[in-house]
Write a protein that holds these residues in place. Sequence first.
Motif, short mmCIF file in Angstrom:
data_model
loop_
_atom_site.label_atom_id
_atom_site.label_comp_id
_atom_site.label_asym_id
_atom_site.label_seq_id
_atom_site.Cartn_x
_atom_site.Cartn_y
_atom_site.Cartn_z
N GLY A 148 0.68 -1.03 0.41
CA GLY A 148 0.00 -0.11 0.08
C GLY A 148 0.81 1.38 0.53
N ASP A 149 1.45 1.15 -0.25
CA ASP A 149 3.22 2.34 -0.26
C ASP A 149 3.42 2.71 -1.49
OD1 ASP A 149 4.99 4.25 0.63
OD2 ASP A 149 6.22 3.22 1.53
N LEU A 150 2.08 4.06 -2.29
CA LEU A 150 2.56 4.17 -3.38
C LEU A 150 3.62 5.27 -3.81
CD1 LEU A 150 -1.44 3.75 -4.33
CD2 LEU A 150 0.71 1.52 -4.72
N PHE A 169 8.37 -0.27 -14.32
CA PHE A 169 7.28 0.17 -12.85
C PHE A 169 6.90 1.01 -12.38
CE2 PHE A 169 7.90 -0.32 -8.22
CZ PHE A 169 7.11 -1.50 -7.84
N ASN A 170 7.83 2.65 -12.46
CA ASN A 170 7.29 3.46 -12.28
C ASN A 170 6.24 4.03 -12.68
OD1 ASN A 170 10.38 3.69 -9.76
ND2 ASN A 170 11.62 4.21 -11.45
N ILE A 174 2.98 5.66 -10.29
CA ILE A 174 2.35 6.33 -10.97
C ILE A 174 1.44 6.91 -10.95
CG2 ILE A 174 2.41 8.65 -12.54
CD1 ILE A 174 5.36 8.13 -12.29
N ASN A 175 0.75 5.33 -12.26
CA ASN A 175 -0.56 5.13 -12.36
C ASN A 175 -1.13 5.20 -10.96
OD1 ASN A 175 -0.50 5.78 -15.50
ND2 ASN A 175 0.03 4.56 -15.68
N LEU A 176 -0.82 3.58 -10.68
CA LEU A 176 -1.49 3.65 -9.61
C LEU A 176 -1.96 4.80 -8.59
CD1 LEU A 176 0.28 -0.01 -8.33
CD2 LEU A 176 -2.35 0.68 -9.06
N ARG A 181 -6.20 8.45 -6.32
CA ARG A 181 -6.00 10.05 -6.35
C ARG A 181 -7.75 9.41 -6.60
NH1 ARG A 181 -7.00 14.34 -9.14
NH2 ARG A 181 -6.10 13.43 -10.87
N LEU A 182 -8.05 9.36 -8.06
CA LEU A 182 -9.40 9.05 -8.82
C LEU A 182 -10.44 8.94 -7.86
CD1 LEU A 182 -7.81 9.43 -11.89
CD2 LEU A 182 -9.19 11.03 -11.21
#
Length: 187
Positions: A148-150, A169-170, A174-176, A181-182
Motif C-alpha cells: 500500500g505504500d504508493l 515499474f515507476n 505513478i498510474n496507481l 487519487r481519482l
Amino acid sequence: IADDVTKFGFFHDLFVFDNDLNIVAGTTGELQEFTDGVEIYGAARRGVLSGEIVEFSTEETHNNEKMIIQIIPLTVSIDGVSRIVGGAELRPLPGIYESKITALKLRMLAIGIIFTSILVSVLALFLRREIVRPIMYYSRVAQSVAGGDLNQKIEHTSDDEIGRFGDVFNTMVINLREFDRLKSDFI
C-alpha cells in the motif's frame, strides 16, 4: 645438437657419428657405450649409413629402465642431391619423458582448474552486481507497493533491460497513485 639434447633430461645418450663411425659429438664424455655397441649395433649403423636401412630402432633395459635405441641417418642436400654424411644414435628413456609428460599434463590441468575458478568467480561477481542485486532491490520496492505504500520509486540503475523494467515499474506506480487519487476524489 648434443648440448641442446641434454637440456631435455630424458636422454641417456646421444651420439653423432660420421661415415667411418667416428664419434663427432656426444652427450656424455663416456664413449664406451658407443664402442661397446659395435658388436650389437655395428651392422645397423652401417646399414643406416649405406641407406639400406631407413631407420633402426630397438628396445633394451638399462639400469632397470626401458631404453629405446634409435639410429637415424644425417643427410645433407647439395644441389638437390641428398647424401648421407653420418648418423645419430639416440638413447631416450621413455619412463623419464613419460613422467615429464604426465607432470606437464597435471600442471596444465591445475592451470585450467585455476583459470576456470577465476573465470567462474568473476562471472558470479558480475552476475550478482548486475542482475541479482537490482532484482532484489526491485522486489523490496514491489513488496512495499503491494503493501500500500504508493510513494515508492525505483531509482534509475542502468540502461539495460533491468533498468527499463525499473522505468516501467515507476510508470505503473505513478498510474496507481493517479487511480488512488481519482478513487479518493470520486468517493
